[in-house]
Design an enzyme around this catalytic site. Structure first.
Site, short mmCIF file in Angstrom:
data_model
loop_
_atom_site.label_atom_id
_atom_site.label_comp_id
_atom_site.label_asym_id
_atom_site.label_seq_id
_atom_site.Cartn_x
_atom_site.Cartn_y
_atom_site.Cartn_z
N HIS A 161 0.83 -1.21 0.00
CA HIS A 161 0.00 0.00 0.00
C HIS A 161 0.86 1.26 0.00
CE1 HIS A 161 -3.61 -2.34 0.30
NE2 HIS A 161 -3.18 -2.94 1.39
N ARG A 170 7.49 -5.53 2.77
CA ARG A 170 6.21 -6.15 2.44
C ARG A 170 5.99 -5.97 0.95
NH1 ARG A 170 0.00 -5.26 4.50
NH2 ARG A 170 0.25 -3.13 3.69
N GLU A 192 -4.91 -12.92 6.63
CA GLU A 192 -5.84 -11.77 6.74
C GLU A 192 -7.15 -12.01 5.99
OE1 GLU A 192 -3.79 -8.27 5.29
OE2 GLU A 192 -2.87 -9.34 3.62
N ASP A 235 -7.65 -6.01 7.08
CA ASP A 235 -8.28 -6.90 6.10
C ASP A 235 -9.06 -8.02 6.78
OD1 ASP A 235 -7.84 -5.93 3.45
OD2 ASP A 235 -5.72 -6.26 3.78
C1 3PY Z 1 -3.98 -5.26 7.46
O1 3PY Z 1 -4.25 -4.88 8.62
O2 3PY Z 1 -4.82 -5.73 6.68
C2 3PY Z 1 -2.62 -5.10 6.97
O3 3PY Z 1 -2.32 -5.52 5.90
C3 3PY Z 1 -1.64 -4.35 7.82
O4 3PY Z 1 -1.44 -3.10 7.27
MG MG Z 2 -3.88 -6.21 4.74
#
Ligand code: 3PY
Ligand code: MG
Length: 263
Positions: free
Chosen positions: A50, A75, A154, A180
């Site tokens: 992101h 990441r 996630e 997420d």
């Molecule tokens: C999330 O919380 O979904 C992440 O990817 C951390 O930024």
């Molecule tokens: Mg995420």
């Protein structure tokens, strides 16, 4: 292959100092990395999912982290496993891969981040050799233990497959993405990274990681949340993104100035 040349993987696995706190930087400026690396962070994450980093700026950012003598973590964008290899080549000590939803996804990640026999990482770590100050054959022998491969959990699919993901040889741990995950658990109804549902999921994830002898990490929205995660037993936590920290610092300074001026 257990050599731990820069000490990061070993310190993380021993959970020294009650777990690590890492910076999280999406603004693609190596000089910003230079400044934040001077604070007491145990590691620095460059967020290419992101955040706005491209490969060249990320390589420069990694150099600034290494200049401060700290481990750099990248990441990658979703499914961009080719970039994972390139970032390790540039001297990253760990890769965090988002949206790893199955054992197959986990195996694809390992393929890109570990040399044989675990994976098929292709040879070319020229910047990494410079950063770690070691010879090529030493890096080859140590790299699979020196670098850390972390799968993000996630989604509901990832939660259902958490044991299969953790069982993949070469996956060193998982990283919970509470934003997420909260969207997934509410079927798109809510962004609630600090909710009780996430706390329950985290407790379950900690237990599964301990059972597999693997690392557990998570994104905390701020310092307090990061502290709760460390208390839960997490190995590496984030205490908010750099933009939130910068803006909070600005708000505090402005409020202090107004308060003094009005007194
Ligand atoms: C999330 O919380 O979904 C992440 O990817 C951390 O930024
Ligand atoms: Mg995420």
């Amino acid at each position: 292959m257990t050599t731990d040349i820069d000490g990061f993987a070993g310190r993380l696995k021993r959970r020294e100092n009650g777990g690590m706190i890492s910076a999280w930087i999406g603004t693609p400026d190596p000089l910003l990395v230079n400044h934040l690396s001077q604070e007491a962070f145990d590691a620095i994450v460059l967020d290419m999912q992101h955040g706005m980093w491209d490969m060249a700026s990320a390589a420069n950012g990694i150099s600034q982290v290494r200049l401060a003598g700290k481990p750099a973590i990248a990441r990658i964008p979703v499914g961009d496993f080719a970039s994972a290899s390139r970032l390790l080549d540039a001297g990253a000590s760990a890769i965090i891969a988002p949206m790893i939803n199955s054992a197959d996804d986990a195996r694809a990640l390992v393929k890109a981040t570990k040399y044989p026999p675990l994976g098929e990482r292709s040879w070319g770590p020229s910047l990494a050799l410079n950063h770690f100050g070691i010879a090529a054959d030493e890096y080859l022998q140590g790299a699979n233990g020196l670098t850390v491969t972390i799968a993000m959990v996630e989604t509901r699919a990832a939660l259902d497959a958490i044991d299969e993901i953790l069982a993949v040889d070469g996956i060193d741990g998982i990283f919970i993405g509470p934003s997420d995950l909260s969207i997934a658990l509410s079927n798109g109804a809510r962004l609630a990274p600090d909710s009780a549902a996430i706390d329950q999921t985290l407790a379950h994830a900690v237990a599964r990681c301990r059972a597999h002898g693997k690392l557990i990490c998570a994104f905390g929205t701020d310092g307090e949340r990061a502290g709760q995660f460390l208390k839960l037993g997490l190995d590496l936590v984030i205490a908010g993104a750099e933009t939130a920290q910068l803006r909070a610092g600005a708000r505090t300074a402005i409020a202090a100035a107004r308060k003094v001026a009005a007194s």
